[in-house]
Design a protein around this motif. Structure first.
Motif, short mmCIF file in Angstrom:
data_model
loop_
_atom_site.label_atom_id
_atom_site.label_comp_id
_atom_site.label_asym_id
_atom_site.label_seq_id
_atom_site.Cartn_x
_atom_site.Cartn_y
_atom_site.Cartn_z
N ALA A 44 -16.88 74.35 -23.03
CA ALA A 44 -16.34 73.11 -23.58
C ALA A 44 -15.56 72.30 -22.55
CB ALA A 44 -15.46 73.41 -24.78
N SER A 45 -15.05 72.94 -21.52
CA SER A 45 -14.25 72.21 -20.53
C SER A 45 -15.10 71.57 -19.43
CB SER A 45 -13.22 73.16 -19.91
OG SER A 45 -13.89 74.20 -19.22
N THR A 46 -16.42 71.84 -19.44
CA THR A 46 -17.30 71.29 -18.41
C THR A 46 -17.99 70.03 -18.92
OG1 THR A 46 -17.72 73.50 -17.59
CG2 THR A 46 -19.24 71.81 -16.90
N LYS A 47 -17.84 68.94 -18.15
CA LYS A 47 -18.48 67.67 -18.50
C LYS A 47 -19.36 67.23 -17.35
CE LYS A 47 -14.70 66.04 -21.36
NZ LYS A 47 -13.71 64.97 -21.55
N ALA A 48 -20.50 66.65 -17.70
CA ALA A 48 -21.38 66.09 -16.69
C ALA A 48 -21.38 64.57 -16.86
CB ALA A 48 -22.80 66.63 -16.86
N VAL A 49 -21.12 63.86 -15.78
CA VAL A 49 -21.09 62.41 -15.81
C VAL A 49 -22.17 61.90 -14.87
CG1 VAL A 49 -19.67 60.38 -15.34
CG2 VAL A 49 -18.61 62.44 -16.25
#
Length: 107
Positions: free
Chosen positions: A80-85
């Protein structure tokens, strides 16, 4: 032969992205999150945005200074703490909306 090659070439449609800026009407009216809307006249100087069949806004194009980039953000369901932009579009114009004056709104 050269003329035949030009006739057979595919013409690519040029896509143009525009940012719809509603900051000019924030605080003046309440816009429901899922309200139906109709955006018309994008190829005119003053496009019209009608929200929920009663709120009428008029827009005006403004060129951006430099290039604005629009990003997409996705969250990894496993972490949940990993985001891809990632960048998805470049903008060269914004479309700023304001409330249509009452006398124009009744036409």
């Amino acid at each position: 032969m050269g003329a035949n090659l030009k006739e057979n070439e595919l013409v690519e449609d040029e896509e143009e992205y525009v940012f719809l800026d509603l900051s000019g009407v924030c605080g003046q009216t309440d816009i429901p999150a899922n309200a139906p809307y109709v955006l018309s006249g994008l190829d005119t100087l003053n496009p019209v945005l009608v929200i929920g069949n009663k709120l009428k806004l008029i827009g005006e194009y403004e060129e951006t200074i430099g290039t604005c980039i629009v990003f997409s953000e996705t969250v990894d369901s496993n972490q949940a703490s990993t985001k891809a932009v990632k960048p998805i579009a470049r903008l060269h114009k914004t479309l700023k909306f304001r409330l249509l004056p009452q006398d124009d709104n009744q036409k």
